[in-house]
Write an enzyme that holds these catalytic residues in place. Structure first.
Site, PDB file in Angstrom:
ATOM      1  N   SER A 121       8.756   3.340   5.114  1.00  0.00           N
ATOM      2  CA  SER A 121       9.865   3.447   4.182  1.00  0.00           C
ATOM      3  C   SER A 121       9.381   3.417   2.739  1.00  0.00           C
ATOM      4  CB  SER A 121      10.893   2.359   4.433  1.00  0.00           C
ATOM      5  OG  SER A 121      12.113   2.726   3.844  1.00  0.00           O
ATOM      6  N   HIS A 160       4.853  -7.591  -0.216  1.00  0.00           N
ATOM      7  CA  HIS A 160       4.488  -8.831  -0.884  1.00  0.00           C
ATOM      8  C   HIS A 160       5.202  -8.921  -2.235  1.00  0.00           C
ATOM      9  CE1 HIS A 160       1.001  -9.807   1.865  1.00  0.00           C
ATOM     10  NE2 HIS A 160       1.316  -8.565   2.206  1.00  0.00           N
ATOM     11  N   ASP A 212       0.876  -1.165   0.000  1.00  0.00           N
ATOM     12  CA  ASP A 212       0.000   0.000   0.000  1.00  0.00           C
ATOM     13  C   ASP A 212       0.913   1.215   0.000  1.00  0.00           C
ATOM     14  OD1 ASP A 212      -2.029  -1.847   0.392  1.00  0.00           O
ATOM     15  OD2 ASP A 212      -2.737  -1.000   2.281  1.00  0.00           O
TER      16      ASP A 212
END
Length: 264
Positions: free
Chosen positions: A227, A142, A86
């Site tokens: 980050s 992911h 995201d």
């Protein structure tokens, strides 16, 4: 004058010792009391978390939370590059003769970003995304493709902020900060997933156990505090979605574009 002051402050606070100190507090049981405040401050939807907030041992444990099953569906087509996180897109576009052009006004080289890896030639005329995770975002990373891990590299470095200020006013933070690079082979070529550490990040961790072969959307790693992820696509193997641009928000599992075989 103000920009110089904040740049100096960031330089001083980029020491690993300070990052470790804040990381130690975030992992302590006493930090657990800050979870409701943290969620309110950053607009985090507690109902999306896998567990109730009282079940998390610390602020760091909450920050690296998993989500409830099914909240991030994975684009089903095998040739799709899916977002690994995201995030907000803070840079994207073609790599031009080994150069990543104009990420918040600064240029980078693939050589710098990949620490002179011999694999850098695979991306010299490819495509890139810079994906920034704010504190409000889900912080597990992911896999963006189905494929096999062929190499991993840890690159030591600083922990400068990678937010808008850091990218714009600090010197080349994406290639000076600590990085964890995962190279993967997929049906149409190769991809580099570059995880960039940041201020107050105590570490970037791979999930354990980490298999060599992964499906798109499988867990790969996580940040302990916010980050950036840089994706590098091999030369002539990718076409971006036409509606994406700098500033677009994407969710993990969402399509970023289509992979394809190289033109012979």
């Amino acid at each position: 004058m103000e920009k110089r002051f904040f740049r100096l402050l960031s330089e001083l606070s980029s020491r690993k010792s300070i990052s470790r100190l804040t990381g130690s507090f975030a992992k302590s049981r006493v930090s657990r009391k800050l979870i409701p405040w943290f969620a309110r401050t950053y607009g985090i939807r507690l109902e999306e978390a896998e567990k109730q907030w009282l079940e998390y041992r610390s602020l760091n444990d909450f920050f690296t939370r998993r989500l409830k099953q099914g909240l991030r569906p994975i684009a089903p087509e095998s040739e799709t590059l899916v977002s690994p996180v995201d995030a907000a897109i803070t840079g994207m576009g073609p790599v031009e003769a080994g150069q990543i052009i104009n990420v918040k006004g600064q240029d980078y080289t693939i050589k710098q970003l990949l620490n002179h890896s011999p694999r850098m030639v695979n991306y010299s005329d490819g495509f890139y995304f810079v994906l920034y995770l704010s504190p409000s975002d889900y912080h597990r990373i992911h896999t963006p493709v189905s494929g096999k891990i062929i190499e991993k590299e840890h690159i030591p470095g600083k922990v400068y902020p990678v937010n808008d200020f850091g990218l714009r006013y600090m010197r080349k933070v994406l290639s000076r900060n600590e990085r964890l690079v995962t190279y993967m082979k997929h049906e149409f070529g190769e991809i580099a997933v570059v995880k960039v550490g940041a201020m107050n990040v105590s570490s970037i961790q791979y999930v354990q156990p980490l298999p060599n072969t992964l499906a798109a959307g499988d867990e790969l790693a996580y940040f302990e505090f916010g980050s950036t992820v840089v994706l590098l696509l091999e030369n002539d193997t990718f076409a971006s979605r036409s509606d994406l641009s700098v500033g677009s928000k994407v969710r993990m599992g969402e399509s970023l574009g289509q992979l394809h075989a190289k033109n012979e």
